[in-house]
Design a protein around this motif. Structure first.
Motif, PDB file in Angstrom:
ATOM      1  N   GLN A   1       0.789  -1.182  -0.043  1.00  0.00           N
ATOM      2  CA  GLN A   1      -0.019  -0.269   0.098  1.00  0.00           C
ATOM      3  C   GLN A   1       0.992   1.295   0.041  1.00  0.00           C
ATOM      4  O   GLN A   1       0.621   2.325  -0.709  1.00  0.00           O
ATOM      5  CB  GLN A   1      -0.894   0.034   1.147  1.00  0.00           C
ATOM      6  CG  GLN A   1      -2.144   1.115   1.175  1.00  0.00           C
ATOM      7  CD  GLN A   1      -2.930   0.764  -0.100  1.00  0.00           C
ATOM      8  OE1 GLN A   1      -3.169  -0.185  -0.486  1.00  0.00           O
ATOM      9  NE2 GLN A   1      -3.356   1.956  -0.612  1.00  0.00           N
TER      10      GLN A   1
ATOM     11  N   ASP B   1      -2.335   6.067   2.579  1.00  0.00           N
ATOM     12  CA  ASP B   1      -3.794   6.585   2.253  1.00  0.00           C
ATOM     13  C   ASP B   1      -4.354   4.998   1.664  1.00  0.00           C
ATOM     14  O   ASP B   1      -3.954   4.668   0.560  1.00  0.00           O
ATOM     15  CB  ASP B   1      -3.753   7.421   0.866  1.00  0.00           C
ATOM     16  CG  ASP B   1      -5.191   7.832   0.628  1.00  0.00           C
ATOM     17  OD1 ASP B   1      -6.184   7.165   1.191  1.00  0.00           O
ATOM     18  OD2 ASP B   1      -5.324   8.577  -0.290  1.00  0.00           O
ATOM     19  N   TRP B   2      -5.009   4.443   2.653  1.00  0.00           N
ATOM     20  CA  TRP B   2      -5.686   3.225   2.444  1.00  0.00           C
ATOM     21  C   TRP B   2      -6.853   3.214   1.217  1.00  0.00           C
ATOM     22  O   TRP B   2      -7.460   2.152   0.657  1.00  0.00           O
ATOM     23  CB  TRP B   2      -6.291   2.350   3.551  1.00  0.00           C
ATOM     24  CG  TRP B   2      -5.014   2.258   4.439  1.00  0.00           C
ATOM     25  CD1 TRP B   2      -4.374   2.722   5.608  1.00  0.00           C
ATOM     26  CD2 TRP B   2      -4.189   0.878   4.168  1.00  0.00           C
ATOM     27  NE1 TRP B   2      -3.467   2.129   5.930  1.00  0.00           N
ATOM     28  CE2 TRP B   2      -3.281   0.846   5.456  1.00  0.00           C
ATOM     29  CE3 TRP B   2      -4.296  -0.133   3.419  1.00  0.00           C
ATOM     30  CZ2 TRP B   2      -2.316  -0.098   5.304  1.00  0.00           C
ATOM     31  CZ3 TRP B   2      -3.375  -1.296   3.516  1.00  0.00           C
ATOM     32  CH2 TRP B   2      -2.418  -0.851   4.569  1.00  0.00           C
ATOM     33  N   GLN B   3      -7.275   4.429   0.841  1.00  0.00           N
ATOM     34  CA  GLN B   3      -8.599   4.646  -0.157  1.00  0.00           C
ATOM     35  C   GLN B   3      -7.670   4.523  -1.516  1.00  0.00           C
ATOM     36  O   GLN B   3      -8.642   4.256  -2.425  1.00  0.00           O
ATOM     37  CB  GLN B   3      -9.050   6.025   0.057  1.00  0.00           C
ATOM     38  CG  GLN B   3      -9.553   6.464   1.217  1.00  0.00           C
ATOM     39  CD  GLN B   3     -10.476   5.247   1.901  1.00  0.00           C
ATOM     40  OE1 GLN B   3     -11.408   5.144   1.101  1.00  0.00           O
ATOM     41  NE2 GLN B   3     -10.307   4.612   3.167  1.00  0.00           N
ATOM     42  N   VAL B   4      -6.557   4.647  -1.736  1.00  0.00           N
ATOM     43  CA  VAL B   4      -6.007   4.460  -2.973  1.00  0.00           C
ATOM     44  C   VAL B   4      -5.788   2.930  -3.464  1.00  0.00           C
ATOM     45  O   VAL B   4      -5.602   2.294  -2.450  1.00  0.00           O
ATOM     46  CB  VAL B   4      -4.605   5.164  -3.229  1.00  0.00           C
ATOM     47  CG1 VAL B   4      -3.929   5.007  -4.764  1.00  0.00           C
ATOM     48  CG2 VAL B   4      -4.441   6.565  -2.823  1.00  0.00           C
ATOM     49  N   ARG B   5      -6.311   2.545  -4.486  1.00  0.00           N
ATOM     50  CA  ARG B   5      -6.344   1.224  -5.026  1.00  0.00           C
ATOM     51  C   ARG B   5      -5.693   0.901  -6.362  1.00  0.00           C
ATOM     52  O   ARG B   5      -5.712   1.864  -7.242  1.00  0.00           O
ATOM     53  CB  ARG B   5      -7.911   0.703  -5.121  1.00  0.00           C
ATOM     54  CG  ARG B   5      -8.639   0.631  -4.011  1.00  0.00           C
ATOM     55  CD  ARG B   5      -8.177  -0.570  -3.125  1.00  0.00           C
ATOM     56  NE  ARG B   5      -9.101  -0.718  -2.064  1.00  0.00           N
ATOM     57  CZ  ARG B   5      -8.749  -0.604  -0.687  1.00  0.00           C
ATOM     58  NH1 ARG B   5      -7.458  -0.793  -0.618  1.00  0.00           N
ATOM     59  NH2 ARG B   5      -9.433  -0.662   0.382  1.00  0.00           N
TER      60      ARG B   5
END
Length: 194
Positions: free
Chosen positions: A42, A55-59
């Motif tokens: 991540q 930022d755990w929202q970035v995929r």
């Protein structure tokens, strides 16, 4: 190194290392390979410098989106596209670590086969007194923003003629500056279109 710098236009490497903590706190921490590699992946995807800033929202984009121009799509999402990665795993039970998350074709530029884009080195020798540690050397868009900011400041200084007289006094011409700016702008353009 040749697998990381597989094209002459792409020579910028960044390093991410995990875990990062004081030696006093190590006694109270337990690391698993799954946890370390999840965080490091991540950090790569979201271009985080340290574990705290992830930022755990970035995929990673789905493979169907890879045909779309990456420069605008992935930059807007904050996704960090890689050209090649070297994953260095060190410590206890290193051969049981599953690094499959780093071999996903969605992480890499579409013009390079994903199977040749990832190299993994493993060593049972611990690093920096950590029971387990992982380091990622990456040829990716990670340095795009800092380089762009640096080039912008350099252009502004050149346009205001700051320090130019010092360089011309020792034989550099304004053409040398312009050639250097052109080379850096080409690097920026190449990385932004990964």
């Amino acid at each position: 190194m040749s697998s990381l710098v597989c094209h002459p236009e792409y020579k910028l490497l960044s390093i991410k290392n995990i875990p990062q903590m004081s030696h006093a706190n190590q006694a109270y921490s337990i690391f698993t390979w799954a946890g370390l590699l999840k965080h490091l992946r991540q950090m790569l995807i979201a271009n985080a410098k340290m574990e705290e800033g992830i930022d755990w929202q970035v995929r990673a984009p789905s493979l169907g989106l890879r045909a779309a121009p990456k420069a605008s799509h992935n930059t807007a999402l904050g996704f960090n596209t890689s050209l090649a990665n070297l994953l260095i795993l060190r410590g206890k039970d290193v051969h049981s670590a599953d690094a499959g998350g780093f071999s996903s074709p969605a992480l890499y530029s579409s013009w390079l086969p994903a199977e040749s884009a990832l190299s993994i080195w493993r060593s049972a020798q611990p690093f920096n007194r950590y029971e387990k540690s992982a380091t990622l050397v990456s040829n990716s868009q990670a340095l795009l923003r800092p380089l762009d900011a640096m080039v912008g400041r350099a252009w502004n200084m050149f346009a205001s003629r700051a320090y130019v007289h010092q360089y011309t006094k020792f034989g550099l011409s304004e053409e040398d500056f312009l050639d250097s700016f052109t080379a850096l702008e080409q690097v920026l353009s190449s990385y932004s279109h990964l």
